[in-house]
Write a protein that holds these residues in place. Structure first.
Motif, short mmCIF file in Angstrom:
data_model
loop_
_atom_site.label_atom_id
_atom_site.label_comp_id
_atom_site.label_asym_id
_atom_site.label_seq_id
_atom_site.Cartn_x
_atom_site.Cartn_y
_atom_site.Cartn_z
N MET A 174 5.36 -21.96 -43.87
CA MET A 174 4.17 -22.80 -43.97
C MET A 174 3.66 -23.16 -42.58
N SER A 220 1.27 -22.37 -48.21
CA SER A 220 1.42 -21.62 -46.97
C SER A 220 0.66 -22.25 -45.80
N SER A 222 -0.78 -26.15 -44.76
CA SER A 222 -0.83 -27.56 -45.13
C SER A 222 -1.75 -28.32 -44.18
#
Length: 257
Positions: A174, A220, A222
């Protein structure tokens, strides 16, 4: 207990990740350049939460520093289950006002180190069928704002691509893209912040709480705040030619001086 390795661990978002993960019972590997601060942080987190906190002094603007962290990430006896690539910095000044050596150092820390450390971590994670990597980027990744924004855009694109390649392996990746966060970042760069509106500031601990929730959901990319989510939504709708002029003016008005 699982183990998390955090770069840039002694301040800001990195320190917030360390506090939260220690409180949740994770052992830690704390990475930064200042050995004294690292040791003090490790002692505090161990005494407060009863976790084990390793200290790894490394300068990620050097090959030796990156190699030291790669070696720790490759340890199969004491594996790292979560990597937080947080180390980073800003350069004060417009393009051509910043020495080329400083620009190249930024790319070394923001791009090369992230590439190499992510690769070192996910190899073992894939073998074990579990693990996670959080690469700290910025909302600057979505705006045409010089080397810093370009390096963070690379982090976002790289992270999304690797996340797709590793889909179904149990390894999650992420890119974390916060806005202005109250940390030492601007002070270290010699940037003033008095002209930035109060509503644009985020709290590091709240950023980390949102980030870990998004990681658990398999997100993936944020953007950990409704205000910045809305702003980035507007950015997507703005033509790139117009956006360049707007962000340049906004940067002069609200950005760090």
């Amino acid at each position: 207990m699982t183990t998390a390795l955090i770069t840039g661990a002694t301040a800001g978002i990195g320190a917030a990740f360390a506090r939260r993960l220690a409180a949740d019972g994770h052992n830690l590997v704390l990475v930064a350049r200042d050995t004294g601060r690292l040791r003090a942080q490790a002692t505090e987190l161990h005494d407060r939460h009863g976790i084990e906190a390793e200290v790894l002094t490394a300068d990620l603007s050097t090959d030796a520093g990156i190699e030291a962290v790669e070696k720790r990430l490759a340890d199969r006896v004491s594996p790292v289950d979560l990597l937080v690539n947080n180390a980073g910095f800003g350069n004060k000044g417009k393009y051509l006002d910043v020495p080329m050596a400083d620009e190249l150092t930024m790319l070394k820390v923001h791009c090369e180190a992230v590439l190499r450390l992510t690769s070192a971590a996910v190899s073992g994670m894939r073998e074990r069928g579990r693990g996670g990597v959080v690469n700290v980027a910025s909302v600057a990744a979505f705006l045409p704002r010089g080397t810093y924004g370009a390096s963070k855009a690379w982090v976002v694109q790289f992270t999304q691509g690797v996340a797709k390649d590793l889909a179904g392996t149990g390894v999650r990746l992420m890119a974390l893209c916060p806005g202005f966060v109250r940390t030492e970042f601007h002070e270290r760069a010699g940037m003033g912040t008095g002209n930035i509106p109060g509503w644009m500031w985020l709290d590091a601990d709240k950023v980390v709480t949102a980030a870990l929730a998004d990681l658990a959901r398999g997100t993936s990319v944020s953007v950990p705040d409704p205000r910045y989510k809305a702003l980035m939504g507007l950015v997507k709708l703005t033509p790139r030619a117009l956006l360049g002029g707007v962000t340049s003016r906004a940067g002069r008005t609200y950005g760090p001086k």
